[in-house]
Every structure is written in structure tokens, then in C-alpha cells.
Scaffold this motif. Structure first.
Motif, PDB file in Angstrom:
ATOM      1  N   GLU A 319       1.231  -0.611 -20.990  1.00 35.91           N
ATOM      2  CA  GLU A 319      -0.119  -0.792 -21.530  1.00 35.91           C
ATOM      3  C   GLU A 319      -0.289  -2.182 -22.133  1.00 35.91           C
ATOM      4  OE1 GLU A 319      -0.965   3.897 -22.741  1.00 35.91           O
ATOM      5  OE2 GLU A 319      -0.391   2.422 -24.275  1.00 35.91           O
ATOM      6  N   MET A 320       0.720  -2.658 -22.875  1.00 37.37           N
ATOM      7  CA  MET A 320       0.635  -3.988 -23.497  1.00 37.37           C
ATOM      8  C   MET A 320       0.610  -5.081 -22.442  1.00 37.37           C
ATOM      9  SD  MET A 320       2.932  -3.845 -26.989  1.00 37.37           S
ATOM     10  CE  MET A 320       4.153  -2.638 -26.545  1.00 37.37           C
ATOM     11  N   LYS A 321       1.400  -4.932 -21.398  1.00 29.25           N
ATOM     12  CA  LYS A 321       1.387  -5.943 -20.325  1.00 29.25           C
ATOM     13  C   LYS A 321       0.019  -5.991 -19.648  1.00 29.25           C
ATOM     14  CE  LYS A 321       4.829  -4.530 -17.967  1.00 29.25           C
ATOM     15  NZ  LYS A 321       5.596  -4.413 -16.720  1.00 29.25           N
ATOM     16  N   LYS A 322      -0.517  -4.815 -19.369  1.00 29.22           N
ATOM     17  CA  LYS A 322      -1.816  -4.759 -18.706  1.00 29.22           C
ATOM     18  C   LYS A 322      -2.898  -5.377 -19.587  1.00 29.22           C
ATOM     19  CE  LYS A 322      -4.952  -1.566 -16.354  1.00 29.22           C
ATOM     20  NZ  LYS A 322      -5.193  -0.140 -15.967  1.00 29.22           N
ATOM     21  N   ARG A 323      -2.850  -5.083 -20.897  1.00 26.80           N
ATOM     22  CA  ARG A 323      -3.830  -5.621 -21.832  1.00 26.80           C
ATOM     23  C   ARG A 323      -3.803  -7.149 -21.886  1.00 26.80           C
ATOM     24  NH1 ARG A 323      -1.890  -4.564 -27.590  1.00 26.80           N
ATOM     25  NH2 ARG A 323      -0.655  -6.395 -26.980  1.00 26.80           N
ATOM     26  N   ASP A 324      -2.572  -7.720 -21.841  1.00 30.18           N
ATOM     27  CA  ASP A 324      -2.422  -9.171 -21.976  1.00 30.18           C
ATOM     28  C   ASP A 324      -2.291  -9.886 -20.635  1.00 30.18           C
ATOM     29  OD1 ASP A 324      -2.474  -8.785 -24.717  1.00 30.18           O
ATOM     30  OD2 ASP A 324      -0.300  -8.635 -24.888  1.00 30.18           O
ATOM     31  N   GLY A 325      -2.386  -9.140 -19.526  1.00 31.94           N
ATOM     32  CA  GLY A 325      -2.288  -9.760 -18.209  1.00 31.94           C
ATOM     33  C   GLY A 325      -0.918 -10.309 -17.890  1.00 31.94           C
ATOM     34  N   LEU A 326       0.137  -9.647 -18.361  1.00 38.50           N
ATOM     35  CA  LEU A 326       1.509 -10.114 -18.163  1.00 38.50           C
ATOM     36  C   LEU A 326       2.221  -9.268 -17.113  1.00 38.50           C
ATOM     37  CD1 LEU A 326       2.465 -10.550 -21.946  1.00 38.50           C
ATOM     38  CD2 LEU A 326       1.685 -12.331 -20.358  1.00 38.50           C
ATOM     39  N   PHE A 327       3.300  -9.802 -16.589  1.00 42.21           N
ATOM     40  CA  PHE A 327       4.142  -9.044 -15.660  1.00 42.21           C
ATOM     41  C   PHE A 327       5.584  -9.510 -15.808  1.00 42.21           C
ATOM     42  CE2 PHE A 327       2.706 -12.783 -13.346  1.00 42.21           C
ATOM     43  CZ  PHE A 327       3.836 -13.222 -12.656  1.00 42.21           C
ATOM     44  N   ASP A 328       6.526  -8.645 -15.364  1.00 41.28           N
ATOM     45  CA  ASP A 328       7.944  -9.000 -15.419  1.00 41.28           C
ATOM     46  C   ASP A 328       8.504  -9.041 -13.998  1.00 41.28           C
ATOM     47  OD1 ASP A 328       8.437  -6.359 -14.632  1.00 41.28           O
ATOM     48  OD2 ASP A 328       8.815  -5.674 -16.684  1.00 41.28           O
ATOM     49  N   PHE A 329       9.810  -9.259 -13.882  1.00 47.23           N
ATOM     50  CA  PHE A 329      10.417  -9.407 -12.562  1.00 47.23           C
ATOM     51  C   PHE A 329      10.365  -8.097 -11.765  1.00 47.23           C
ATOM     52  CE2 PHE A 329      12.361 -13.075 -14.695  1.00 47.23           C
ATOM     53  CZ  PHE A 329      12.146 -14.047 -13.740  1.00 47.23           C
ATOM     54  N   ASP A 330      10.512  -6.968 -12.436  1.00 47.16           N
ATOM     55  CA  ASP A 330      10.427  -5.684 -11.731  1.00 47.16           C
ATOM     56  C   ASP A 330       9.033  -5.464 -11.163  1.00 47.16           C
ATOM     57  OD1 ASP A 330      13.077  -4.973 -12.267  1.00 47.16           O
ATOM     58  OD2 ASP A 330      12.556  -4.109 -14.215  1.00 47.16           O
ATOM     59  N   ASP A 331       8.019  -6.003 -11.840  1.00 45.48           N
ATOM     60  CA  ASP A 331       6.637  -5.855 -11.359  1.00 45.48           C
ATOM     61  C   ASP A 331       6.420  -6.581 -10.035  1.00 45.48           C
ATOM     62  OD1 ASP A 331       5.738  -4.304 -13.520  1.00 45.48           O
ATOM     63  OD2 ASP A 331       5.464  -6.091 -14.746  1.00 45.48           O
ATOM     64  N   MET A 332       7.207  -7.631  -9.799  1.00 43.62           N
ATOM     65  CA  MET A 332       7.069  -8.350  -8.525  1.00 43.62           C
ATOM     66  C   MET A 332       7.334  -7.403  -7.351  1.00 43.62           C
ATOM     67  SD  MET A 332       9.014 -11.926  -9.357  1.00 43.62           S
ATOM     68  CE  MET A 332       8.436 -13.075 -10.611  1.00 43.62           C
ATOM     69  N   LEU A 333       8.312  -6.519  -7.503  1.00 42.15           N
ATOM     70  CA  LEU A 333       8.643  -5.566  -6.444  1.00 42.15           C
ATOM     71  C   LEU A 333       7.661  -4.395  -6.444  1.00 42.15           C
ATOM     72  CD1 LEU A 333      12.543  -5.403  -6.933  1.00 42.15           C
ATOM     73  CD2 LEU A 333      11.207  -7.045  -5.606  1.00 42.15           C
ATOM     74  N   TYR A 334       7.503  -3.796  -7.612  1.00 43.00           N
ATOM     75  CA  TYR A 334       6.616  -2.637  -7.741  1.00 43.00           C
ATOM     76  C   TYR A 334       5.181  -3.016  -7.349  1.00 43.00           C
ATOM     77  CZ  TYR A 334       5.212   1.855  -9.828  1.00 43.00           C
ATOM     78  OH  TYR A 334       4.752   3.131 -10.030  1.00 43.00           O
ATOM     79  N   GLY A 335       4.751  -4.209  -7.790  1.00 53.09           N
ATOM     80  CA  GLY A 335       3.402  -4.670  -7.483  1.00 53.09           C
ATOM     81  C   GLY A 335       3.207  -4.945  -6.000  1.00 53.09           C
ATOM     82  N   CYS A 336       4.244  -5.499  -5.361  1.00 53.14           N
ATOM     83  CA  CYS A 336       4.145  -5.773  -3.921  1.00 53.14           C
ATOM     84  C   CYS A 336       4.001  -4.473  -3.138  1.00 53.14           C
ATOM     85  CB  CYS A 336       5.375  -6.547  -3.465  1.00 53.14           C
ATOM     86  SG  CYS A 336       5.355  -7.001  -1.723  1.00 53.14           S
ATOM     87  N   TYR A 337       4.784  -3.466  -3.515  1.00 55.87           N
ATOM     88  CA  TYR A 337       4.705  -2.167  -2.838  1.00 55.87           C
ATOM     89  C   TYR A 337       3.311  -1.568  -2.968  1.00 55.87           C
ATOM     90  CZ  TYR A 337       5.734   2.723  -1.749  1.00 55.87           C
ATOM     91  OH  TYR A 337       5.721   3.986  -1.215  1.00 55.87           O
ATOM     92  N   GLN A 338       2.777  -1.570  -4.186  1.00 57.63           N
ATOM     93  CA  GLN A 338       1.452  -1.014  -4.411  1.00 57.63           C
ATOM     94  C   GLN A 338       0.387  -1.808  -3.647  1.00 57.63           C
ATOM     95  OE1 GLN A 338       0.630   1.735  -5.982  1.00 57.63           O
ATOM     96  NE2 GLN A 338       2.720   2.222  -6.612  1.00 57.63           N
ATOM     97  N   THR A 339       0.518  -3.128  -3.634  1.00 56.26           N
ATOM     98  CA  THR A 339      -0.460  -3.981  -2.948  1.00 56.26           C
ATOM     99  C   THR A 339      -0.490  -3.686  -1.452  1.00 56.26           C
ATOM    100  OG1 THR A 339      -0.198  -5.757  -4.573  1.00 56.26           O
ATOM    101  CG2 THR A 339      -1.086  -6.363  -2.424  1.00 56.26           C
ATOM    102  N   LEU A 340       0.670  -3.544  -0.834  1.00 57.85           N
ATOM    103  CA  LEU A 340       0.735  -3.272   0.604  1.00 57.85           C
ATOM    104  C   LEU A 340       0.186  -1.884   0.928  1.00 57.85           C
ATOM    105  CD1 LEU A 340       4.224  -4.810   1.498  1.00 57.85           C
ATOM    106  CD2 LEU A 340       1.958  -5.784   1.930  1.00 57.85           C
ATOM    107  N   LEU A 341       0.455  -0.904   0.052  1.00 53.73           N
ATOM    108  CA  LEU A 341      -0.054   0.445   0.281  1.00 53.73           C
ATOM    109  C   LEU A 341      -1.577   0.489   0.168  1.00 53.73           C
ATOM    110  CD1 LEU A 341       2.366   2.931  -1.551  1.00 53.73           C
ATOM    111  CD2 LEU A 341       2.060   2.628   0.900  1.00 53.73           C
ATOM    112  N   GLU A 342      -2.088  -0.249  -0.788  1.00 49.98           N
ATOM    113  CA  GLU A 342      -3.528  -0.185  -1.069  1.00 49.98           C
ATOM    114  C   GLU A 342      -4.357  -1.110  -0.190  1.00 49.98           C
ATOM    115  OE1 GLU A 342      -3.637  -1.137  -5.171  1.00 49.98           O
ATOM    116  OE2 GLU A 342      -2.593   0.701  -5.813  1.00 49.98           O
TER     117      GLU A 342
END
Length: 777
Positions: A319-342
Motif C-alpha cells: 500500500e505504501m509503495k502504491k501510494r508513493d509510486g515506488l517499486f522494488d526489484f521483485d516488482d520488476m518481475l511481478y509487474g512484467c507478468y501482470q503487464t503481459l497478462l493484462e
């Protein structure tokens, strides 16, 4: 020599308790042991290659007259001297507290055990690799460049279409196969380099791949720049950043652990968790594991209070990352997966762009990485993965050997090529490692074959405890360096960081250059060790400010109490320890406990370090702290293990000031070595087995080849509960450790570990043959 004089008495090695060998060794280093004939200083030799013996410290050669006298004396049978036992009255009982060093003859179980060799393997027969009768012009060009491939490697290189699983055993030349295959695809099969994605696990490996590719004919920077070569993180980040540059701006990346820890600490305050006590590093590792295995915040099903707390931190962290627009290294993978699915259209564009995928170290892949690769290769099906399920050792990061085991199910039509030639290690090392890993059930059956042989079969040596283990290894390294080897030829491997404590201390005394893992803090800075030492520090200095902070944690008090203690100390002119007894507004059981232990601090300082630690454990309530908080968040490192390790060290010292001086010196040396390690290019390597994966050394020593260490206690506990996965991963760990050695391997079989009787690892037992390497000197 068999005899020496210590503390005014003549001692005989064959009559000396094994528990005393290390003490006599250290006394001899400081000049306290002398020759009974010439009265010159003697040193005790404790190594791997020879039986222990006394030798003159100052003379380069043994003194013949002393040796003759000693041999004559040794011919006489040893007599059991009268025990000199000191007793103390305790609760109406007479309890023995000390014995003279020559007080008891050795029992059969207490004698020195000679080093043995592993020898139950067949005679070495070199494997002849036939060249293909159908070499292409390009393959002949590779040979002209001295880039040679065996038959299986060549098959892996030339099979370019469809799913391909390359089972690359330890030392089988997987990097050569990947680079040769890439070059072959481009120049022999005319595959567009822009359609190739080559994925590695580390930036270092990606750089090495590019350097290797440059050595191939016709491969140049123009071609390399058209390919996509990089780590999972770098490649998948480029995808999401290209699709949504605003969200994935690098300025929004949480690059450092302290940044993430600061955020979860903010969330922890909402649960009133003590920042000094709660293991945030373990919490972040658990959060990373959930994300890498595609377990979102809503999918977590906590199994205990620990996971409930971490689940809350996970929720708030996201929630804090989303609020401040931040991401970590794990998000690079998790985010890529979600982006390709969506975004099916985006996925389709990448599927058209990349037609050939080559994945290195496939056994280390986690679920999110695997699912992304499945999506990207779904259309072309040209997926080549190179890995070894026998070297899958990162379950704590989400890797799983089942991705290799089930690969041909997920990718119908898979061709499997096994690289079975080990070009790194000797025949005896490879065969012994085969014997270990063959016992695993969940694996693809394969056997490695060595390409060379020497006379150095793997050794098993039998130290009495961790202190003697360190002495034997350092002595052996010194001997080999004196015979011409370099420090960088050696690696000392261990299961967990805490196991390196004794060998680190011995190396700091040896003047040998060595480096250790950059993230390995001193054993004495560990939470449980620091808390226990705080009792001893306050017994000497009742105003020790940092010790009082560590103490309140062990008393189940909040850190805010420290300010109250300091205020009372100032207002009433009391020591911090005395002020502790004045604290009010505590629960009744806490007040009672504090009133009981405060008066005992004075008596602590008069005890030996070991007796003091026993008093802290049993009479001052530290055992309660260990039981309740000693394993929170970390199944690998138990607080009770740290306590036993600390007691092993404490046995070496007579006074608490001497003990704490050693502790502080070792903490300082650990910090100094982290800085100096960067300056050492030719140095002994101290590292965990996990860190050593992918590396190789001429000589390898593996610490703690006993049940509880390898395999670890947590795996044995899982096995007793009917689960086999953890035990099989532990066996893979030992396999990885053994196959780091090129020419010589030594495995330590402790007789006692953390003060208790130890038993040879169940992984090594099947290889044991009672065959003494050397007879006593």
C-alpha cells in the motif's frame, strides 16, 4: 614427540583427553608448553595429514637427543594417574568443577581418529569423445579456434528448433554450450540475432557470456548489440519501462534494503512490534518469497503468528509503495507478468519479436520467471533451457527443481540432451559426488564422468569440535602453501554463516590472506549472542549503555524502558543495573524476575565465562527468552544454536574480561576484513555453499559433515514430519559443495558439535570405508 610439560606437569598425548587437545595447542602457541628433556618450547601439531605430535618450536629440525629419549619413554605403557579433582559445595552436594589435564586416560571413544579416504569407486577409465563425422564448415572453424565440443555438447549446440532441455551437470561446460549454440544459430542457421533472447541470473554472468561470444568467429559488437542479453530483472524491467515509462521510472526504484526496511518498520509500529527485537530482514525475505511465487497479498494464508505479522507488513508495504509510486526489484518481475497478462496485444508483439530463448541456470528459476518465459515462448516454442536439477539449492528464493523435472510435460515435444562429462574435478571427486546425489528420489537420473584422475582421493577428517576443526584446516592450508600452492587455491565452505566463526578466528591468528562473504556479520553481533553477552558486560561495567539496550530485549521489555532506566540512574545516582531494579509500571511477573536477577550481576563477574553463561541461561531467565523468541522468523538459525556456539567459545577462556576482549577483537576483525577483502587478490575464500555455486577451487574443505549441519536440523525435522523436499535440497547442497573442488576435497566429520555428540552425515555414511590414510606418528 609424545610427551611435553604443561603447568609444571608432564603430559602424554595418548593419555590426554581429546577435549584437551585444542587447549594444549593454544597453550603451545603462547609458549606455555616445553620439552621435558631440554626445556625448550614445544608446539602441538594438529593437522589433517598426520597424527598429532609435539615438536620443538624454535628449531627447524627436531632435536635428535630429545626424540630418542621420548621414544624410549613412549615404549613404556601409560599409567593412569590419580585424578586431581576439585569439588565445590552446591545445594548440599559435592560437585566436581575441575580436573588436571592428565587426569584420565583416553577411552576408545576418546582417541584420535585418523583421517580416512573415500575409495569405494571404480577404476578410472577415460571417456573418448568422438568427433562428428558430419562437421559443418562453421563447426570446423570453431575447432580451428580451439573451441572444442564433445558429442553431447555438439548435439545441444546444433538442436536449434523446438523446446530443448540441456541437463548440464557440474563442470560440464554449459557456458561454452550456450555461447557456441548462439553463434551457431546466427552464422550457421542464419537466425536473426534480434530474435534471440539470452537470459542469465547475474550481471556478471551476462557480461561473461558477451565476452565469450566475442571470441567466436564472425561475432562482433554489431551482432551482439542486436541480441537481447541480460538478467531476468534487466530484461523484464526494460519491457515494463518501455510500456509504461512514467510508472517504472528508475527514480522510483527502492534500490537499498534499508529503504524497504524503513517502510516495513513504519508498518510494524502499527502492530506495536519492537524494532530492536523483530527480525525485519527475515520478514522482507518472506515477502520476496511470496511475490516470487506469485502469492499476492490476498492469496497469503498465514500458518502461525509470525506469518500473520509478516502478512500485515506485506499488505502495508504494498500500500505504501502504491501510494508513493515506488517499486522494488521483485516488482520488476511481478509487474512484467501482470503487464503481459493484462495486455494481450503487447504480449503478441513480444512473441513476434523474440523467436528463440536461451535460459541459463534454469534450476534457479522461480515461478514468476518461469510463467513469463512460458508466455513469451508460447508461439515459437523455441525455448532452450540449460540447468541441473541436482544443483537446485535456492528454495528460500522460490526456485524449484520441478520446473526441470516437469519441463517436457509443460513443453510437449521436448528434446533432452545430457552433458555428462565433468571437465572440472577428478575421477574420485566426481564419483563420490555421484554416490551422494544418487540417493535423491526427485531428480532426473544421470551420472557424471570425469576427464582426469589424480592420487588425491576425497578425505574425511574427524575433529573433536569446531575449534579443532578450524585448527586442522588452517594447519593443512599452511602446509600446502609452504609446498608451493597459492592462497587463492583454497576455499572453505559451510552451510550457514555461523558455522564459519571458529575458522575465521583461526585465520585471523594465522597471518594468511583470506576473504569472506561481504554480508557476513560477526557471530558476536547476532541478536541472541549480543543479548547473552550483555549480561557479562554489565557484570563488569554496570553502566554499559549499549549492553543495557540488549539486556532489556532479553527481559521481554520494550526499548522505551531504556530511557526510564537512564533517567532513574541520573536522578538517584545509581548504576544502570541498579536502576533496572527500580523500574515501575511493569507486570508482576516481570517485576519479580528483575528483582531476582539484579543482585546476581555482581556474582557473575567472579565466575569463568562458561559458568557465567550457564548461570545466565538457567538462573537469570535467558532460557525463557530463547524458547519464546529464539527462532522467530528464521527456521535456519535457532537462538539455542547460537547459545551453544557461544558456550563452545567460552570454554577456551578463564576470565570474563579475557573472553570479552576476544569477542570485541573478533568483531573489529570482521569489520576490518570486509574492507581489506577488496585488496586481496590471492586469498583463501570463506563462503557459504550457496555463495560458492558456480565457482571452482583447487582445494575445497567442507565444514560440519554431520547430521544437524549437513543436513540442517530444520530439514531433519521436516523429514520426521513426512516431508522429503528439504532433505533432498540439503543433499543437493552437499553435492554442490563437493563439485566445487577440482583436485582435492576434504570433508569434516565433527565428533562433537555445539557441545553435544555428533554423528556423520547420513549423506556421507554410504560412502564410508574404514581405511586409515596414515598411521600415528
Amino acid at each position: 614427540m609424545e610427551h611435553a610439560v604443561y603447568q609444571g606437569k608432564t603430559i602424554r598425548l595418548s593419555s590426554l583427553s581429546r577435549a584437551m587437545y585444542q587447549s594444549i595447542y593454544e597453550a603451545s602457541i603462547s609458549g606455555q608448553v616445553t620439552c621435558p628433556y631440554c626445556e625448550e618450547p614445544l608446539k602441538l601439531y594438529i593437522g589433517i595429514q598426520k597424527h598429532p605430535y609435539f615438536h620443538h618450536a624454535t628449531s627447524p629440525f627436531e632435536r635428535s637427543e630429545c626424540i630418542k629419549k621420548d621414544r624410549k619413554r613412549a615404549e613404556k605403557p601409560a599409567t593412569k594417574p590419580k585424578e586431581n579433582v576439585t569439588y565445590v559445595e552446591r545445594n548440599g552436594f559435592r560437585v566436581p568443577v575441575s580436573r588436571s589435564v592428565s587426569s584420565s586416560a583416553q577411552s576408545n571413544d576418546d582417541k584420535w581418529k585418523n583421517t580416512t579416504t573415500l575409495s569405494n569407486f571404480p577404476a578410472f577409465k577415460p571417456t573418448v569423445q568422438k568427433n562428428s563425422a558430419h562437421d559443418t564448415g562453421y563447426q570446423q572453424m570453431l575447432k580451428d579456434q580451439h573451441i572444442l565440443l564433445d558429442a553431447n555438447q555438439q548435439e545441444a549446440v546444433t538442436t536449434t528448433e523446438g523446446p530443448l532441455l540441456v541437463l548440464a551437470g557440474a563442470g560440464s561446460g554449459k557456458t561454452r554450450v550456450l555461447t557456441a549454440r548462439t553463434a551457431f544459430m546466427i552464422h550457421e542457421r542464419s537466425i536473426d540475432p534480434r530474435s534471440i533472447m539470452l537470459v542469465t541470473f547475474t550481471a556478471k554472468a551476462a557480461k561473461e557470456m558477451k565476452e565469450r561470444l566475442r571470441s567466436y568467429p564472425q561475432m562482433n559488437d554489431r551482432v551482439l548489440n542486436q541480441m537481447l542479453v541480460g538478467t531476468f530483472h534487466s530484461i523484464f524491467y526494460r519491457m515494463v519501462a518501455h510500456h509504461d515509462p512514467h510508472t517504472w521510472n528508475m527514480n522510483n526504484l527502492l534500490k537499498w534494503e534499508w529503504q524497504k526496511e524503513q517502510m516495513v518498520k513504519t508498518a510494524a509500529r502499527e502492530l506495536h512490534l519492537d524494532e530492536k527485537e523483530f527480525p525485519f530482514d527475515q520478514a522482507l525475505q518472506q515477502i520476496g518469497y511470496w511475490k516470487n511465487t506469485l502469492i499476492g497479498v490476498r492469496d497469503v494464508r498465514p500458518q502461525d503468528q509470525w506469518e500473520e505479522r509478516v502478512h500485515y507488513l506485506y499488505k502495508r508495504y504494498e500500500e505504501m509503495k502504491k501510494r508513493d509510486g515506488l517499486f522494488d526489484f521483485d516488482d520488476m518481475l511481478y509487474g512484467c507478468y501482470q503487464t503481459l497478462l493484462e495486455n494481450p496485444a503487447l504480449l503478441a508483439r513480444y512473441q513476434q519479436r523474440f523467436r528463440y530463448f536461451l535460459i541459463d541456470e534454469f534450476q534457479d528459476i522461480n515461478k514468476v520467471q518461469y510463467e513469463i518465459i512460458k508466455l513469451l515462448s508460447r508461439e515459437s516454442k523455441n525455448l532452450c533451457v540449460v540447468g541441473d536439477d541436482d544443483q537446485s539449492i535456492y528454495a528460500f528464493r522460490g526456485s524449484d527443481p520441478s520446473f526441470i523435472l516437469n519441463f517436457d510435460t509443460d513443453f510437449p515435444g521436448t528434446q533432452v540432451v545430457t552433458l555428462s562429462q565433468n571437465y572440472r574435478s577428478t575421477h574420485s571427486i566426481v564419483t563420490s559426488a555421484n554416490g551422494v546425489i544418487a540417493k535423491n528420489k526427485a531428480r532426473r537420473v544421470k551420472k557424471m564422468f570425469a576427464q582426469f584422475h589424480n592420487d588425491h582421493a576425497p578425505l574425511l577428517f574427524y575433529p573433536y569440535d569446531e575449534e579443532e576443526e578450524a585448527t586442522m584446516i588452517v594447519t593443512d592450508i599452511k602446509e600446502r602453501i609452504q609446498n608451493g600452492d597459492n592462497p587463492s587455491d583454497f576455499a572453505i565452505l559451510y552451510r550457514t554463516h555461523s558455522a564459519s566463526r571458529a575458522v575465521f578466528e583461526r585465520l585471523t591468528q594465522s597471518n594468511l590472506p583470506f576473504v569472506l562473504d561481504k554480508d557476513s556479520d560477526s557471530f558476536y553481533k547476532r541478536r541472541m549472542v549480543r543479548s547473552m553477552l550483555s549480561f557479562l558486560r554489565l557484570s563488569l561495567d554496570p553502566n554499559h549503555a549499549s549492553a543495557i539496550q540488549d539486556l532489556v530485549m532479553a527481559l521481554f521489555l520494550k526499548q522505551s524502558v531504556v530511557n526510564d532506566i537512564k533517567a532513574i540512574s541520573i536522578l538517584e545516582d545509581l548504576s544502570l543495573v541498579e536502576a533496572l531494579g527500580k523500574i515501575e509500571n511493569l507486570q508482576a511477573f516481570q517485576q519479580k524476575k528483575i528483582q531476582r536477577i539484579v543482585p546476581r550481576f555482581k556474582s557473575l563477574s567472579n565466575l569463568s565465562p562458561l559458568a557465567a553463561l550457564e548461570m545466565v541461561s538457567k538462573d537469570m531467565g535467558f532460557d525463557d527468552f530463547v524458547k519464546k523468541r529464539g527462532n522467530e522468523g528464521n527456521k535456519m538459525e535457532k537462538g539455542s544454536d547460537d547459545v551453544r556456539d557461544l558456550k563452545v567459545v567460552a570454554k577456551k577462556f578463564k576470565t570474563i574480561p579475557e573472553f570479552l576482549e576476544h569477542v570485541d577483537h573478533m568483531i573489529a576483525m570482521n569489520e576490518e576484513m570486509k574492507v581489506m577483502s577488496k585488496q586481496f587478490h590471492d586469498s583463501i575464500q570463506l563462503t557459504t555453499i550457496h555463495r560458492a555455486k558456480g565457482l571452482e577451487y583447487k582445494y575445497v574443505y567442507v565444514l560440519g559433515g554431520v547430521d544437524g549441519s549437513l543436513p540442517h536440523d530444520y530439514a531433519l525435522e521436516s523429514y520426521r514430519n513426512g516431508e522429503t523436499e528439504a532433505l533432498e535440497e540439503e543433499r543437493r547442497l552437499l553435492y554442490v559443495a563437493m563439485t566445487r573442488a577440482k583436485e582435492a576435497l576434504a570433508l569434516s566429520i565433527l565428533q562433537t558439535r555445539r557441545g553435544k555428540t555428533a554423528y556423520p552425515s547420513r549423506f556421507i555414511k554410504p560412502l564410508l570405508i574404514k581405511q586409515p590414510l596414515l598411521s600415528p606418528k
